[in-house]
Design an enzyme around this catalytic site. Structure first.
Site, PDB file in Angstrom:
ATOM      1  N   THR A   1       1.008   7.603  -6.048  1.00 30.96           N
ATOM      2  CA  THR A   1       2.184   8.504  -5.646  1.00 30.96           C
ATOM      3  C   THR A   1       2.527   8.146  -4.314  1.00 30.96           C
ATOM      4  O   THR A   1       3.494   8.361  -4.426  1.00 30.96           O
ATOM      5  CB  THR A   1       1.605  10.190  -5.237  1.00 30.96           C
ATOM      6  OG1 THR A   1       0.203  10.484  -6.376  1.00 30.96           O
ATOM      7  CG2 THR A   1       2.397  11.704  -4.853  1.00 30.96           C
ATOM      8  N   GLU A   2       1.896   7.410  -3.520  1.00 34.57           N
ATOM      9  CA  GLU A   2       2.106   6.582  -2.108  1.00 34.57           C
ATOM     10  C   GLU A   2       3.254   5.707  -3.010  1.00 34.57           C
ATOM     11  O   GLU A   2       4.567   6.098  -2.023  1.00 34.57           O
ATOM     12  CB  GLU A   2       1.448   6.702  -1.959  1.00 34.57           C
ATOM     13  CG  GLU A   2       0.103   7.640  -0.539  1.00 34.57           C
ATOM     14  CD  GLU A   2       1.002   8.121   0.772  1.00 34.57           C
ATOM     15  OE1 GLU A   2       2.052   7.073   0.237  1.00 34.57           O
ATOM     16  OE2 GLU A   2       0.577   9.192   0.655  1.00 34.57           O
TER      17      GLU A   2
END
Length: 194
Positions: free
Chosen positions: A66-67
């Site tokens: 996600t990051e």
């Protein structure tokens, strides 16, 4: 009853063979797409950090996906860097309160092993602070101050421990995406009971 010629039989066999080959090819293509979209990059480092800090490895994979989408050189508009997108304030907080050694500079977090170690420890601390994983993940994104304020506000929390509503749309989407990615990692690689 119709008689099949050798030519007709050959055509039928070749046609079915091509269909079977196409099905195998699609299956392989799908597996490649999944492996590319949800890789097990940095598995050794993630497994070590998961064991060291008691954090679910699927959660670490999900946060990295996600990051930074596994880009160790990622840098956000907010100044977060590396695989787990650690911001300078979090790095300083971890250096001050949780790390024995203070020999690293912020730019050292471009090193995947170090970034994963710091990120997993941050997750560990947040998971100890908050009962619900979603709340800890929200704090990873929005920060402790915001989450603590929201937990104290009955508009966002009924019990002061879990969030019923996240006022930052970005953080709400972030939590949803991390939990979705964690679920996908578990289904693809870690839930072998099925």
């Amino acid at each position: 009853m119709k008689k099949f010629t050798i030519k007709t039989l050959a055509f039928i066999l070749v046609t079915f063979g091509l269909i079977a080959l196409a099905a195998v090819g699609l299956r392989m293509l799908n597996k490649t797409a999944v492996d590319t979209s949800y890789p097990l990059k940095y598995e050794k480092e993630i497994n070590a950090a998961a064991e060291k800090y008691g954090v679910d490895k699927a959660l670490i994979f999900a946060v990295i996906k996600t990051e930074s989408d596994f880009d160790p050189d990622a840098r956000s508009h907010a100044g977060a860097i590396g695989l787990m997108q650690i911001v300078p304030d979090t790095f300083t907080w971890m250096q001050t309160y949780y790390k024995d050694e203070n020999s690293y500079d912020f730019d050292d977090l471009y090193d995947p092993a170090l970034n994963i170690d710091y990120g997993a420890e941050v997750l560990s601390v947040l998971l100890e602070m908050y009962e619900a994983e979603e709340t800890a993940v929200c704090a990873y994104n929005a920060g402790l101050g915001h989450v603590n304020d929201w937990l104290a506000d009955t508009e966002y929390s009924d019990d002061g421990k879990t969030l019923k509503k996240i006022p930052f749309k970005e953080s709400e989407n972030y939590v949803r995406l991390v939990e979705r990615n964690k679920s996908i990692y578990n289904k693809l690689y870690f839930d072998k009971k099925q």
